[in-house]
Design a protein around this motif. Structure first.
Motif, short mmCIF file in Angstrom:
data_model
loop_
_atom_site.label_atom_id
_atom_site.label_comp_id
_atom_site.label_asym_id
_atom_site.label_seq_id
_atom_site.Cartn_x
_atom_site.Cartn_y
_atom_site.Cartn_z
N ASP A 149 0.80 -1.22 0.00
CA ASP A 149 0.00 0.00 0.00
C ASP A 149 0.83 1.27 0.00
N GLN A 150 2.15 1.16 0.26
CA GLN A 150 2.97 2.36 0.38
C GLN A 150 4.20 2.27 -0.53
N ILE A 151 4.68 3.46 -0.95
CA ILE A 151 5.89 3.59 -1.76
C ILE A 151 6.90 4.42 -0.98
N LYS A 152 8.11 3.92 -0.88
CA LYS A 152 9.22 4.67 -0.31
C LYS A 152 10.11 5.09 -1.46
N LEU A 153 10.12 6.38 -1.78
CA LEU A 153 10.78 6.87 -2.99
C LEU A 153 12.01 7.70 -2.63
N SER A 154 13.10 7.42 -3.34
CA SER A 154 14.35 8.16 -3.18
C SER A 154 14.89 8.47 -4.57
N ILE A 155 15.14 9.76 -4.86
CA ILE A 155 15.66 10.19 -6.16
C ILE A 155 16.89 11.06 -5.94
N HIS A 156 17.99 10.74 -6.62
CA HIS A 156 19.24 11.49 -6.49
C HIS A 156 19.59 12.15 -7.82
N ASP A 157 20.20 13.34 -7.72
CA ASP A 157 20.60 14.05 -8.94
C ASP A 157 21.91 13.51 -9.48
N VAL A 158 22.44 14.15 -10.49
CA VAL A 158 23.64 13.68 -11.16
C VAL A 158 24.86 13.68 -10.24
N ASP A 159 24.84 14.50 -9.20
CA ASP A 159 25.94 14.55 -8.24
C ASP A 159 25.73 13.61 -7.06
N VAL A 179 5.60 9.72 5.61
CA VAL A 179 6.83 9.79 6.40
C VAL A 179 7.92 10.34 5.49
N THR A 180 8.82 11.15 6.06
CA THR A 180 9.92 11.69 5.29
C THR A 180 11.21 11.58 6.07
N SER A 181 12.33 11.48 5.34
CA SER A 181 13.65 11.50 5.95
C SER A 181 14.55 12.32 5.05
N TYR A 182 15.84 12.32 5.33
CA TYR A 182 16.76 13.14 4.55
C TYR A 182 16.78 12.74 3.08
N GLU A 183 16.71 11.45 2.80
CA GLU A 183 16.89 10.99 1.43
C GLU A 183 15.61 10.49 0.76
N ASP A 184 14.58 10.21 1.51
CA ASP A 184 13.41 9.60 0.86
C ASP A 184 12.12 10.05 1.53
N VAL A 185 11.01 9.77 0.84
CA VAL A 185 9.68 10.03 1.37
C VAL A 185 8.86 8.76 1.20
N ARG A 186 7.84 8.64 2.03
CA ARG A 186 6.94 7.51 1.90
C ARG A 186 5.53 8.04 1.70
N ILE A 187 4.88 7.53 0.66
CA ILE A 187 3.51 7.91 0.35
C ILE A 187 2.72 6.64 0.08
N THR A 188 1.39 6.77 0.08
CA THR A 188 0.55 5.63 -0.25
C THR A 188 0.41 5.51 -1.77
N ILE A 189 -0.04 4.35 -2.21
CA ILE A 189 -0.31 4.17 -3.64
C ILE A 189 -1.37 5.16 -4.11
N ASP A 190 -2.40 5.35 -3.28
CA ASP A 190 -3.44 6.33 -3.63
C ASP A 190 -2.87 7.74 -3.67
N GLY A 191 -1.94 8.03 -2.75
CA GLY A 191 -1.29 9.34 -2.77
C GLY A 191 -0.50 9.56 -4.05
N ALA A 192 0.16 8.50 -4.53
CA ALA A 192 0.89 8.61 -5.79
C ALA A 192 -0.06 8.94 -6.94
N ARG A 193 -1.22 8.31 -6.93
CA ARG A 193 -2.21 8.58 -7.98
C ARG A 193 -2.70 10.03 -7.89
N GLU A 194 -2.85 10.55 -6.68
CA GLU A 194 -3.29 11.94 -6.51
C GLU A 194 -2.26 12.90 -7.07
#
Length: 203
Positions: A149-159, A179-194
């Motif tokens: 039900d949840q996605i923990k997403l982390s995206i880094h730039d070229v550096d 939930v959020t931290s320095y490198e990633d965030v957690r959202i629900t699948i429904d939140g991703a669709r929103e």
């Protein structure tokens, strides 16, 4: 850093059951020599000693064999579990997309009692647009086949620096970040669709 769980509780129970069966097998293999020892006489004692020596050698062979079998079984359980946790379609789709991904991964993660889909992306640029974020989330939602039900997403730039995903997501859909931290965030699948719908509405 990205968390990578090794063995599920289900397979830990399978390994424990295998060890239990091994212990039962060794117990059954021990002969009932007490009755022979009670016969008395040197001949009975010699037969009893010879029997113990013989069964001792058999037990040593059995234990060695069981040790090898359990090691192989444990490796098989772990390998199978890791295979179940991988979602190969998501990284492949991210790398083939137009978001500029140079590396990506996706797998099942666990935080306490909460299972989630952990996704990481490395970009070939310093910036991530709202459209790129929506594209990443669309790929994750479309390609995910795990019952999470949840996605923990982390995206880094070229550096290698983490993109500030929380501020981007909250501007699009206030309160969407769980939930959020320095490198990633957690959202629900429904939140991703929103978020995807909010970006589409801007176009």
């Amino acid at each position: 850093m990205w968390s990578r769980p090794l063995v599920t509780a289900h397979r830990r129970r399978m390994i424990a059951a295998t060890f239990g069966l091994a212990a039962m097998s060794v117990a059954v293999a021990v002969p009932a020599v007490g009755s022979e020892a009670s016969e008395g006489g040197g001949g009975a004692l010699m037969r009893w000693s010879a029997r113990i020596h013989m069964h001792g050698r058999r037990m040593a062979v059995m234990v060695a064999g069981l040790g090898v079998a359990l090691s192989l079984a444990g490796c098989s359980f772990i390998a199978a579990d890791r295979a179940d946790d991988q979602v190969e379609e998501i990284p492949a789709a991210l790398l083939a997309s137009d978001v500029g991904a140079t590396d990506a991964y996706a797998e099942k993660g666990l935080n306490g009692f909460t299972h989630y889909l952990a996704v990481g992306v490395d970009l070939d640029d310093h910036d991530l647009t709202d459209s790129d974020l929506a594209s990443v989330l669309q790929i994750v939602v479309d390609e995910n086949d795990l019952p999470l039900d949840q996605i923990k997403l982390s995206i880094h730039d070229v550096d290698g620096e983490p993109i500030a995903l929380e501020s981007m997501m909250e501007q699009l859909v206030p309160g969407v970040v769980v939930v959020t931290s320095y490198e990633d965030v957690r959202i629900t699948i429904d939140g991703a669709r929103e978020i995807i719908d909010a970006v589409s509405a801007q176009r």
